[in-house]
Design a protein around this motif. Structure first.
Motif, PDB file in Angstrom:
ATOM      1  N   CYS A  29     -46.346  -6.226  37.877  1.00 56.18           N
ATOM      2  CA  CYS A  29     -47.623  -6.746  38.385  1.00 56.18           C
ATOM      3  C   CYS A  29     -47.731  -6.401  39.864  1.00 56.18           C
ATOM      4  CB  CYS A  29     -47.687  -8.266  38.237  1.00 56.18           C
ATOM      5  SG  CYS A  29     -47.912  -8.767  36.523  1.00 56.18           S
ATOM      6  N   CYS A  33     -49.289 -14.352  39.679  1.00 55.01           N
ATOM      7  CA  CYS A  33     -50.174 -15.521  39.597  1.00 55.01           C
ATOM      8  C   CYS A  33     -49.289 -16.748  39.371  1.00 55.01           C
ATOM      9  CB  CYS A  33     -51.149 -15.359  38.443  1.00 55.01           C
ATOM     10  SG  CYS A  33     -51.994 -13.771  38.440  1.00 55.01           S
ATOM     11  N   CYS A  36     -48.325 -18.107  35.805  1.00 52.21           N
ATOM     12  CA  CYS A  36     -47.895 -17.171  34.752  1.00 52.21           C
ATOM     13  C   CYS A  36     -46.428 -17.373  34.385  1.00 52.21           C
ATOM     14  CB  CYS A  36     -48.118 -15.738  35.219  1.00 52.21           C
ATOM     15  SG  CYS A  36     -47.664 -14.531  33.947  1.00 52.21           S
ATOM     16  N   THR A  90     -48.756  -6.048  33.760  1.00 54.16           N
ATOM     17  CA  THR A  90     -49.993  -5.296  33.888  1.00 54.16           C
ATOM     18  C   THR A  90     -49.745  -3.870  33.428  1.00 54.16           C
ATOM     19  OG1 THR A  90     -50.530  -6.671  35.825  1.00 54.16           O
ATOM     20  CG2 THR A  90     -51.845  -4.678  35.508  1.00 54.16           C
ATOM     21  N   ARG A 160     -55.698 -15.172  41.528  1.00 49.13           N
ATOM     22  CA  ARG A 160     -56.265 -13.917  41.017  1.00 49.13           C
ATOM     23  C   ARG A 160     -56.850 -13.108  42.166  1.00 49.13           C
ATOM     24  NH1 ARG A 160     -54.392 -12.569  36.253  1.00 49.13           N
ATOM     25  NH2 ARG A 160     -56.219 -11.268  35.932  1.00 49.13           N
TER      26      ARG A 160
HETATM   27  S1  SF4 Z   1     -51.294 -13.406  34.647  1.00 57.68           S
HETATM   28 FE1  SF4 Z   1     -51.209 -11.180  34.511  1.00 57.68          FE
HETATM   29  S2  SF4 Z   1     -51.363 -10.431  36.656  1.00 57.68           S
HETATM   30 FE2  SF4 Z   1     -50.870 -12.594  36.763  1.00 57.68          FE
HETATM   31  S3  SF4 Z   1     -48.624 -12.603  36.959  1.00 57.68           S
HETATM   32 FE3  SF4 Z   1     -49.118 -12.873  34.767  1.00 57.68          FE
HETATM   33  S4  SF4 Z   1     -49.075 -10.851  33.922  1.00 57.68           S
HETATM   34 FE4  SF4 Z   1     -49.182 -10.613  36.163  1.00 57.68          FE
END
Ligand code: SF4
Ligand SMILES: C[S@@+](CC[C@H](N)C(=O)[O-])C[C@H]1O[C@@H](n2cnc3c(N)ncnc32)[C@H](O)[C@@H]1O
Length: 217
Positions: A29, A33, A36, A90, A160
Motif C-alpha cells: 500500500c 489506513c 485496516c 493495493t 483515505r
Molecule cells: S484499506 Fe486498502 S489502502 Fe488502506 S491499508 Fe487496507 S489495503 Fe491498504
C-alpha cells in the motif's frame, strides 16, 4: 505447512466436486489506513525489513512460482479455474502487465473456465484510464474500488487519500475501458459519520455501481 506445499487428505477429499478459484494477495500500500486488518506493507516498512519481505519489483515472479507449485500440489486435477480475485493491499500499485503475468500463469497451468470472473481490487487514486484499459486487455473483467465514503471528513478519519467524487469517476473510467462489472466498497459506522453522511455515500455509490457494504469491527 510442508515445504512441498502438500495438502492434507481432508482438504483434497471431494475437491473435484467443488469449483476451483484463486485468490492472489498483493501486500503493498502507498499508505496505511488505521482501520485496516489486512496484511500489507508500505515502501518504508519494506525498506526496514532488511530484505526479508518480497519487493514489489519481483512480486509477480514469486506469484507465478506459487501458481506453478499449486499445479504440482493439485497433480492432474482437471478443473479449470472459475474465479480469480487479486486483492490487497493495493494490487494496482503493480504494473498492469505484472497482474497480467500472474493471471497468465493461472491460465497456462490450470486453464480458465468459460465465463471466468477475474477481479482486481483497486484504490481510487491508483488507476487512470490507460491503466484500466491495460487491465481489461490482460483479461480482467471485474474491478472493485475502495470508496468507503462520499464525505471528506469521514475519509479523513479513515486515513483515505482519495477525494470525494474520485470513486464515481473511477466507475465511469472502468466502464469506458470495457468493465461490465464494477464494485464499490463502503464502510459503515465510522466515528463521526452521521445518518446523513451514510445516506450521501449510499446515494453516490448507487448512482454509479453496485454496492457491497462492510461493517467496521
Ligand atoms: S484499506 Fe486498502 S489502502 Fe488502506 S491499508 Fe487496507 S489495503 Fe491498504
Ligand atoms: C483490503 S482492501 C483492498 C482495496 C484497496 N486497498 C482500497 O483500500 O481501496 C478491501 C476492502 O476491505 C475493507 N476493509 C479494510 N479493512 C477492513 C476492516 N478492518 N474490516 C472490514 N473491512 C475492511 C475496505 O472497505 C476495503 O475497500
Amino acid at each position: 505447512m510442508p515445504e512441498d506445499g502438500a495438502l492434507p487428505a481432508t482438504a483434497l477429499a471431494g475437491a473435484e466436486r467443488r469449483p476451483l478459484g484463486f485468490y492472489l494477495h498483493v501486500p503493498y500500500c502507498a499508505t496505511r489506513c488505521g482501520y485496516c486488518d489486512f496484511n500489507t506493507y508500505t515502501a518504508s516498512e519494506l525498506r526496514g525489513s532488511g530484505g526479508v519481505l518480497a519487493s514489489r519489483d519481483n512480486y509477480a515472479e514469486q506469484v507465478v512460482e506459487e501458481v506453478r507449485l499449486a499445479r504440482k500440489v493439485l497433480g492432474d486435477d482437471p478443473r479449470p479455474v472459475e474465479t480469480v480475485f487479486v486483492g490487497g493491499g493495493t494490487p494496482t500499485l503493480l504494473a498492469a502487465a505484472d497482474l497480467g503475468r500472474m493471471l497468465g500463469a493461472i491460465r497456462e497451468e490450470f486453464g480458465l473456465a468459460e465465463g471466468v470472473e477475474v477481479t482486481t481490487e483497486a484504490n481510487p487514486e491508483s488507476v487512470d484510464p490507460r491503466y484500466l484499459a491495460e487491465l481489461r486487455e490482460a483479461g480482467f473483467n471485474r474491478i472493485s474500488f475502495g470508496m468507503q465514503s462520499a464525505r471528506q471528513h469521514v475519509l479523513k478519519v479513515l486515513d483515505r487519500t482519495h477525494t470525494p467524487g474520485r470513486p464515481e469517476a473511477c466507475v465511469a473510467e472502468a466502464r469506458a475501458a470495457g468493465f461490465d462489472h464494477v464494485n464499490l466498497d463502503l464502510i459503515y459506522g465510522t466515528p463521526g459519520e452521521s445518518d446523513a453522511d451514510w445516506r450521501a455515500s449510499l446515494e453516490a455509490a448507487l448512482g454509479r455501481g453496485r454496492t457491497m457494504c462492510r461493517r467496521m469491527r
